[in-house]
Design an enzyme around this catalytic site. Structure first.
Site, PDB file in Angstrom:
ATOM      1  N   LYS A  65      -9.018 -14.635 -16.338  1.00  0.00           N
ATOM      2  CA  LYS A  65      -9.768 -15.377 -17.367  1.00  0.00           C
ATOM      3  C   LYS A  65      -9.193 -15.187 -18.770  1.00  0.00           C
ATOM      4  O   LYS A  65      -9.335 -16.057 -19.624  1.00  0.00           O
ATOM      5  CB  LYS A  65     -11.249 -14.983 -17.337  1.00  0.00           C
ATOM      6  CG  LYS A  65     -11.947 -15.512 -16.089  1.00  0.00           C
ATOM      7  CD  LYS A  65     -13.424 -15.219 -16.054  1.00  0.00           C
ATOM      8  CE  LYS A  65     -13.999 -15.780 -14.756  1.00  0.00           C
ATOM      9  NZ  LYS A  65     -15.444 -15.736 -14.689  1.00  0.00           N
ATOM     10  N   ASP A 101     -19.080 -19.933 -18.107  1.00  0.00           N
ATOM     11  CA  ASP A 101     -19.889 -18.797 -17.618  1.00  0.00           C
ATOM     12  C   ASP A 101     -21.055 -18.545 -18.565  1.00  0.00           C
ATOM     13  O   ASP A 101     -22.138 -18.131 -18.152  1.00  0.00           O
ATOM     14  CB  ASP A 101     -19.043 -17.515 -17.553  1.00  0.00           C
ATOM     15  CG  ASP A 101     -18.022 -17.551 -16.424  1.00  0.00           C
ATOM     16  OD1 ASP A 101     -18.309 -18.184 -15.387  1.00  0.00           O
ATOM     17  OD2 ASP A 101     -16.944 -16.959 -16.586  1.00  0.00           O
ATOM     18  N   GLY A 125     -20.720  -2.297 -16.253  1.00  0.00           N
ATOM     19  CA  GLY A 125     -19.438  -2.935 -15.943  1.00  0.00           C
ATOM     20  C   GLY A 125     -18.805  -3.517 -17.188  1.00  0.00           C
ATOM     21  O   GLY A 125     -19.491  -3.740 -18.204  1.00  0.00           O
ATOM     22  N   THR A 151     -14.922   3.228 -16.312  1.00  0.00           N
ATOM     23  CA  THR A 151     -13.774   3.516 -17.171  1.00  0.00           C
ATOM     24  C   THR A 151     -14.184   3.166 -18.604  1.00  0.00           C
ATOM     25  O   THR A 151     -14.193   2.005 -18.993  1.00  0.00           O
ATOM     26  CB  THR A 151     -12.559   2.662 -16.752  1.00  0.00           C
ATOM     27  OG1 THR A 151     -12.388   2.803 -15.341  1.00  0.00           O
ATOM     28  CG2 THR A 151     -11.301   3.072 -17.474  1.00  0.00           C
ATOM     29  N   LYS A 154     -12.531   0.679 -21.234  1.00  0.00           N
ATOM     30  CA  LYS A 154     -12.673  -0.784 -21.124  1.00  0.00           C
ATOM     31  C   LYS A 154     -13.920  -1.266 -21.880  1.00  0.00           C
ATOM     32  O   LYS A 154     -13.917  -2.355 -22.456  1.00  0.00           O
ATOM     33  CB  LYS A 154     -12.770  -1.205 -19.663  1.00  0.00           C
ATOM     34  CG  LYS A 154     -11.440  -1.167 -18.941  1.00  0.00           C
ATOM     35  CD  LYS A 154     -11.525  -2.004 -17.680  1.00  0.00           C
ATOM     36  CE  LYS A 154     -10.643  -1.447 -16.596  1.00  0.00           C
ATOM     37  NZ  LYS A 154     -11.008  -1.964 -15.269  1.00  0.00           N
ATOM     38  N   VAL A 209     -25.120  -9.908 -11.040  1.00  0.00           N
ATOM     39  CA  VAL A 209     -24.208 -11.050 -11.076  1.00  0.00           C
ATOM     40  C   VAL A 209     -23.757 -11.418  -9.648  1.00  0.00           C
ATOM     41  O   VAL A 209     -23.417 -12.561  -9.360  1.00  0.00           O
ATOM     42  CB  VAL A 209     -22.997 -10.730 -11.994  1.00  0.00           C
ATOM     43  CG1 VAL A 209     -21.921 -11.799 -11.904  1.00  0.00           C
ATOM     44  CG2 VAL A 209     -23.470 -10.584 -13.447  1.00  0.00           C
ATOM     45  N   GLY A 232     -26.932 -13.550  -8.810  1.00  0.00           N
ATOM     46  CA  GLY A 232     -26.023 -14.369  -9.606  1.00  0.00           C
ATOM     47  C   GLY A 232     -25.858 -15.812  -9.160  1.00  0.00           C
ATOM     48  O   GLY A 232     -25.013 -16.535  -9.695  1.00  0.00           O
TER      49      GLY A 232
HETATM   50  P1  ATR Z   1     -11.783  -7.040 -13.531  1.00  0.00           P
HETATM   51  O1  ATR Z   1     -12.018  -5.685 -14.103  1.00  0.00           O
HETATM   52  O2  ATR Z   1     -10.411  -7.205 -12.934  1.00  0.00           O
HETATM   53  O3  ATR Z   1     -12.174  -8.167 -14.416  1.00  0.00           O
HETATM   54  P2  ATR Z   1     -14.234  -7.312 -12.110  1.00  0.00           P
HETATM   55  O4  ATR Z   1     -14.495  -7.471 -10.653  1.00  0.00           O
HETATM   56  O5  ATR Z   1     -14.709  -8.355 -13.031  1.00  0.00           O
HETATM   57  O6  ATR Z   1     -12.694  -7.108 -12.243  1.00  0.00           O
HETATM   58  O7  ATR Z   1     -14.783  -5.914 -12.627  1.00  0.00           O
HETATM   59  C1  ATR Z   1     -15.027  -4.873 -11.823  1.00  0.00           C
HETATM   60  C2  ATR Z   1     -16.027  -3.972 -12.526  1.00  0.00           C
HETATM   61  O8  ATR Z   1     -16.675  -3.168 -11.547  1.00  0.00           O
HETATM   62  C3  ATR Z   1     -15.397  -3.015 -13.503  1.00  0.00           C
HETATM   63  O9  ATR Z   1     -16.274  -2.808 -14.576  1.00  0.00           O
HETATM   64  C4  ATR Z   1     -15.245  -1.757 -12.662  1.00  0.00           C
HETATM   65  O10 ATR Z   1     -15.198  -0.556 -13.367  1.00  0.00           O
HETATM   66  P3  ATR Z   1     -13.783   0.056 -13.849  1.00  0.00           P
HETATM   67  O11 ATR Z   1     -13.472  -0.654 -15.133  1.00  0.00           O
HETATM   68  O12 ATR Z   1     -14.052   1.497 -14.034  1.00  0.00           O
HETATM   69  O13 ATR Z   1     -12.797  -0.224 -12.762  1.00  0.00           O
HETATM   70  C5  ATR Z   1     -16.508  -1.800 -11.873  1.00  0.00           C
HETATM   71  N1  ATR Z   1     -16.455  -0.997 -10.636  1.00  0.00           N
HETATM   72  C6  ATR Z   1     -15.741  -1.272  -9.521  1.00  0.00           C
HETATM   73  N2  ATR Z   1     -15.960  -0.317  -8.577  1.00  0.00           N
HETATM   74  C7  ATR Z   1     -16.825   0.581  -9.130  1.00  0.00           C
HETATM   75  C8  ATR Z   1     -17.460   1.775  -8.681  1.00  0.00           C
HETATM   76  N3  ATR Z   1     -17.241   2.250  -7.438  1.00  0.00           N
HETATM   77  N4  ATR Z   1     -18.307   2.423  -9.513  1.00  0.00           N
HETATM   78  C9  ATR Z   1     -18.549   1.942 -10.755  1.00  0.00           C
HETATM   79  N5  ATR Z   1     -17.998   0.808 -11.250  1.00  0.00           N
HETATM   80  C10 ATR Z   1     -17.148   0.136 -10.452  1.00  0.00           C
END
Ligand code: ATR
Length: 263
Positions: A65, A101, A125, A151, A154, A209, A232
């Site tokens: 995106k 969105d 997230g 994380t 982010k 979502v 969502g």
């Molecule tokens: P993208 O980050 O590529 O846009 P997304 O599917 O939109 O992908 O985002 C995934 C989200 O789920 C992220 O916020 C991710 O956290 P990280 O930034 O730490 O990776 C979160 N996420 C995925 N698995 C997770 C878990 N097991 N526990 C907590 N958060 C998780």
């Protein structure tokens, strides 16, 4: 025959073709909407096909995106503020990037009769759809918007776009009226977010979502605490509705049949 595409990686799960092909047929438009798994280095080439009319429109999903932006000629105001594009088309020889969105999220809250004005929101997230959610909440007059991401860096990045954002540690909670799960936790049935929700107050709103599965563990926790819950699906349908409107200048019909296409 006009050609439309949704691009992303992975893309197999995308249900956008179900909606758009249904609406194309229903409105007697000669067109086909397909999905295409893409690598980062193929983005430029696919967007050039919009410029030369080989492709009439593109929807963009995770993780591209933001990555599509350098290859576009113009951005809508919302796409520019959120640095997020999910709908692309050609207008007066310019390749335009739009973000539907935001409309999808806003409209879902409207249908749920939840007014965000002066309310506190907590977002879990920091992925692709989160800037759109923050933008909608700010626009609706939220009192405070907090965000927590596994994380943390982010979430801190998002504070550069939205300076009033309150970033909190993953695993902690703040007081909220609405909590939004925008992580991918819950996509696999049985997945649980690693947060203790036992102390939350009654009468708030749990929004996930994710729409498949329909009721994630996150929403189950919400239901148990007496919260209003929403998945969502409505957001997904209305981001597609708005993209269809931009491309075809027609408002497609949204009814029960449409929602069943996503089951
Ligand atoms: P993208 O980050 O590529 O846009 P997304 O599917 O939109 O992908 O985002 C995934 C989200 O789920 C992220 O916020 C991710 O956290 P990280 O930034 O730490 O990776 C979160 N996420 C995925 N698995 C997770 C878990 N097991 N526990 C907590 N958060 C998780």
């Amino acid at each position: 025959m006009k050609k439309y595409l949704v691009i992303g990686n992975p893309i197999e799960h995308s249900l956008s073709p179900n909606l758009h092909n249904h609406w194309l047929q229903e409105n007697n438009i000669e067109g086909i909407y397909d999905k295409k798994k893409l690598n980062q280095n193929e983005i430029k080439d696919i967007i050039s096909k919009v410029r030369n009319n080989e492709i009439a429109g593109i929807n963009v999903t995770v993780p591209f995106k933001k990555d599509v932006i350098p290859f576009l000629d113009k951005l809508s105001e919302e796409s520019s503020i959120t640095q997020s594009v999910n709908t692309i088309y050609l207008e007066n020889d310019n390749v335009i990037g739009h973000n539907t969105d935001i409309f999808g999220f806003e409209h879902s809250l409207k249908i749920a009769k939840f007014n965000i004005k002066n309310k506190k929101a907590l977002i879990l997230g920091a992925g692709g759809v989160v800037p759109s959610i923050i933008y909608s909440l700010e626009k609706g007059g939220a009192l405070k918007i907090s965000i927590s991401n596994r994380t943390k860096s982010k979430a801190d990045e998002l504070k550069k776009l939205f300076v009033n954002l309150n970033v909190i540690e993953w695993g902690t909670l703040t007081d909220f009226d609405i909590i939004i799960n925008a992580t991918s936790v819950g996509l696999n049935d049985g997945d649980s977010i690693d947060i203790d929700f036992s102390e939350i107050k009654k009468g708030n709103f749990f929004y996930d979502v994710i729409y498949n599965p329909k009721v994630t563990n996150f929403l189950k926790i919400g239901k148990k605490s007496g919260a209003q819950v929403l998945n969502g699906k409505i957001m997904f349908v209305y981001q597609a509705f708005e993209a269809f409107k931009l491309w075809h200048k027609i408002s497609p019909v949204v009814n029960e049949k449409i929602f069943r296409l996503l089951d």
